[in-house]
Design a protein around this motif. Sequence first.
Motif, mmCIF file in Angstrom:
data_model
loop_
_atom_site.group_PDB
_atom_site.id
_atom_site.type_symbol
_atom_site.label_atom_id
_atom_site.label_comp_id
_atom_site.label_asym_id
_atom_site.label_seq_id
_atom_site.Cartn_x
_atom_site.Cartn_y
_atom_site.Cartn_z
ATOM 1 N N THR A 150 0.827 -1.193 0.000
ATOM 2 C CA THR A 150 0.000 0.000 0.000
ATOM 3 C C THR A 150 0.868 1.253 0.000
ATOM 4 O O THR A 150 2.083 1.190 0.225
ATOM 5 C CB THR A 150 -0.895 0.036 1.254
ATOM 6 N N HIS A 151 0.224 2.393 -0.179
ATOM 7 C CA HIS A 151 0.942 3.673 -0.112
ATOM 8 C C HIS A 151 1.551 3.868 1.278
ATOM 9 O O HIS A 151 2.662 4.372 1.410
ATOM 10 C CB HIS A 151 0.020 4.841 -0.459
ATOM 11 N N GLU A 152 0.817 3.448 2.315
ATOM 12 C CA GLU A 152 1.314 3.588 3.685
ATOM 13 C C GLU A 152 2.561 2.724 3.896
ATOM 14 O O GLU A 152 3.524 3.154 4.532
ATOM 15 C CB GLU A 152 0.235 3.207 4.702
ATOM 16 N N PHE A 153 2.550 1.504 3.351
ATOM 17 C CA PHE A 153 3.708 0.617 3.453
ATOM 18 C C PHE A 153 4.892 1.260 2.739
ATOM 19 O O PHE A 153 6.002 1.289 3.264
ATOM 20 C CB PHE A 153 3.381 -0.749 2.839
ATOM 21 N N TYR A 190 8.536 2.251 4.580
ATOM 22 C CA TYR A 190 9.737 1.477 4.287
ATOM 23 C C TYR A 190 10.569 2.022 3.135
ATOM 24 O O TYR A 190 11.535 1.389 2.728
ATOM 25 C CB TYR A 190 9.372 0.002 4.043
ATOM 26 N N ARG A 191 10.277 3.199 2.646
ATOM 27 C CA ARG A 191 11.096 3.819 1.603
ATOM 28 C C ARG A 191 12.293 4.477 2.283
ATOM 29 O O ARG A 191 12.300 5.672 2.563
ATOM 30 C CB ARG A 191 10.292 4.842 0.812
ATOM 31 N N VAL A 232 13.505 -6.313 8.611
ATOM 32 C CA VAL A 232 14.409 -5.170 8.502
ATOM 33 C C VAL A 232 15.163 -5.047 9.820
ATOM 34 O O VAL A 232 14.600 -5.306 10.882
ATOM 35 C CB VAL A 232 13.608 -3.872 8.236
ATOM 36 N N THR A 233 16.430 -4.666 9.756
ATOM 37 C CA THR A 233 17.180 -4.478 11.002
ATOM 38 C C THR A 233 16.941 -3.083 11.556
ATOM 39 O O THR A 233 16.864 -2.110 10.815
ATOM 40 C CB THR A 233 18.704 -4.620 10.787
ATOM 41 N N ASP A 234 16.801 -3.030 12.853
ATOM 42 C CA ASP A 234 16.877 -1.770 13.590
ATOM 43 C C ASP A 234 18.261 -1.781 14.200
ATOM 44 O O ASP A 234 18.597 -2.688 14.962
ATOM 45 C CB ASP A 234 15.831 -1.703 14.703
#
Length: 141
Positions: free
Chosen positions: A28-31, A35-36, A103-105
């Motif tokens: 989605t746009h929110e995703f 994550y961009r 994804v790593t933090d």
Amino acid sequence: MDSFNIHCQWRTAVTVQGSAYNFPNRFTHEFRDKYRRPAIYRWRVLKNAGETKEPIYIGECEDLVQRMQRVLTPAKTSKSTNARVDAILREFAEAGRHVVIDVTDITRFELNGQIYGLEKEADNWGRLSSAISRVIKLKEA
């Protein structure tokens, strides 16, 4: 300096509804907005009962959404990494396996006056992400 520590925590990428993103779903746009960004990521095939390991692919990128899109839609005639990863992940998904992306933090840290971690600048990140992902790959092996 006798040691240097970087703490990273894997976090599964989630949709707006809070559920894990599953390959090969569209995002989605929110995703995309969330994550961009630069990331060290791993595609992970969730274990079936009785399995002891999860197949994974670890990589790094300047833009996670763009990287995911390249895997989801590789060039038809390409023998690129994108095409190979797409084919492998699709095979798992078609067999009914759940494929997620983590994804790593990475805890914020400073090295030679440059800040890295969650508040990092993209150009600082590019200089170090490859080395960090190699270390993570060794640890995960």
